[in-house]
Design an enzyme around this catalytic site. Structure first.
Site, PDB file in Angstrom:
ATOM      1  N   HIS A 246       0.868  -1.348   0.128  1.00 56.34           N
ATOM      2  CA  HIS A 246      -0.094   0.012  -0.043  1.00 56.34           C
ATOM      3  C   HIS A 246       0.829   1.196  -0.235  1.00 56.34           C
ATOM      4  O   HIS A 246       0.715   2.211  -0.653  1.00 56.34           O
ATOM      5  CB  HIS A 246      -0.770   0.021   1.156  1.00 56.34           C
ATOM      6  CG  HIS A 246      -1.868  -1.205   1.517  1.00 56.34           C
ATOM      7  ND1 HIS A 246      -2.891  -1.146   0.716  1.00 56.34           N
ATOM      8  CD2 HIS A 246      -1.640  -2.172   2.191  1.00 56.34           C
ATOM      9  CE1 HIS A 246      -3.620  -2.303   1.183  1.00 56.34           C
ATOM     10  NE2 HIS A 246      -2.807  -2.949   2.241  1.00 56.34           N
TER      11      HIS A 246
HETATM   12  C1  BDR Z   1      -2.605   1.102   5.276  1.00 51.93           C
HETATM   13  O1  BDR Z   1      -3.155   0.553   6.914  1.00 51.93           O
HETATM   14  C2  BDR Z   1      -1.788   0.279   7.114  1.00 51.93           C
HETATM   15  O2  BDR Z   1      -1.872  -0.753   7.933  1.00 51.93           O
HETATM   16  C3  BDR Z   1      -0.771   0.292   6.108  1.00 51.93           C
HETATM   17  O3  BDR Z   1       0.278   0.809   6.891  1.00 51.93           O
HETATM   18  C4  BDR Z   1      -1.340   1.336   5.156  1.00 51.93           C
HETATM   19  O4  BDR Z   1      -0.831   2.575   5.460  1.00 51.93           O
HETATM   20  C5  BDR Z   1      -3.462   0.293   4.383  1.00 51.93           C
HETATM   21  O5  BDR Z   1      -4.882   0.272   4.650  1.00 51.93           O
END
Ligand code: BDR
Ligand code: CA
Length: 315
Positions: A246
């Protein structure tokens, strides 16, 4: 010319990978890394920022600052099951007291953000890869300072797809929907990098075996360990077949905006408690003010992104 960058993060395994990508990218100059409560507590996030910088050992030391230790409203929600108890999947990185790879900013994160924006008007890109609390505080305390940012790239939201923390909400927005609402309605030039695209970029066992292991450098080892990749089961933490990148995608969008296809949409955030709490949803243009318009990434060239990410791990 290098892009001047601040990264606001809640390190987090994929945040750590995003930092590695950012510091290994000659297109970017990282001036600061700020921490916010999110995947783990603020204190843990702050310790993790230092550990990851120790791993990277950047030539130019960024400023680091602590930000919010809780959302604007409500209590923290952590993501230990995804990122491990310590947020870095238990990887051991022993900091050496005499080695500092950063400059400590004594004030809060929101002050560092607006101070730097004022020092470099219309030049600074803020990449936010955690809950948006620090950005909301910066807007509340110094709106004119925030207006001096050139652009914001935000990993968050699930626009035309399901959420990951609830069926409707994505984690970063769910942790602090009030902050997200303020930021997304601020009228600042925002590119949103939601699950719609980040769910299409991931590590698989094939990539670990064929591309990451052969690197045999500290970064390859970090990826394998932090993602909880098991050599025997060939799966990631919690038995998952893939590990989503992500936050690295948000950094990659700042490096090369052509990796994604964007649409200009009016986006609102659900702040009422209930099953849709923290949802980011599209509304017709006439139902929202012009300030709600964002560039929303809805398509991604996953292969090109992965090549970029993997090539920079070797750096
Ligand atoms: C986001 O949530 C966090 O757990 C990850 O680091 C990312 O920024 C994804 O939904
Ligand atoms: Ca994150």
């Amino acid at each position: 010319m290098k892009k001047k960058i601040i990264i606001d993060c809640d390190v987090g395994v994929d945040d750590a990978l995003a930092l590695i990508l950012a510091f290994h990218s000659p297109e970017l100059e990282i001036g600061a890394v700020t921490g916010v409560n999110g995947n783990v507590s603020l204190e843990q996030v702050f310790a993790n920022i230092q550990k990851v910088l120790f791993l990277i050992q950047p030539q130019h030391h960024p400023f680091i600052a602590r930000g919010a230790d809780r959302p604007l409203k409500g209590i923290p929600t952590y993501a230990h099951s995804v990122h491990g108890e310590d947020g870095l999947g238990g990887v051991k990185i022993d900091l050496k007291k005499e080695e500092k790879w950063w400059h400590l900013f004594s004030g809060p994160a929101h002050e560092l953000i607006t101070e730097m924006a004022r020092q470099h008007p219309d030049e600074l890109t803020l990449i936010a890869i955690g809950p948006l609390t620090n950005l909301a505080l910066a807007l509340q305390k110094d709106l004119p300072g925030m207006k001096k940012l050139k652009e914001l790239v935000i990993m968050g939201g699930a626009v035309r797809t399901q959420g990951n923390i609830t069926p409707h909400a994505e984690f970063n927005i769910f942790v602090d929907p009030l902050a997200a609402q303020m930021v997304l309605a601020s009228g600042l030039p925002i590119t949103l990098v939601p699950l719609d695209v980040t769910h299409r970029v991931f590590l698989s066992s094939r990539l670990i075996e064929e591309r990451i292991k052969p690197l045999s450098n500290p970064f390859g080892r970090f990826v394998t360990e932090a993602t909880g990749y098991s050599l025997t089961s060939q799966r990631f933490r919690r038995g998952s077949e893939v590990f989503h990148l992500h936050d690295p995608l948000a950094v990659a969008v700042a490096i090369d905006p052509d990796l994604v296809r964007k649409e200009r949409l009016s986006i609102l955030v659900e702040i009422e408690e209930g099953e849709r709490y923290g949802q980011t949803f599209e509304v017709a243009e006439e139902e929202a003010s012009a300030a709600h318009k964002l560039d929303v990434c809805l398509g991604v060239n996953s292969e090109k992104f992965l090549e970029l990410f993997l090539s920079r791990l070797g750096a």
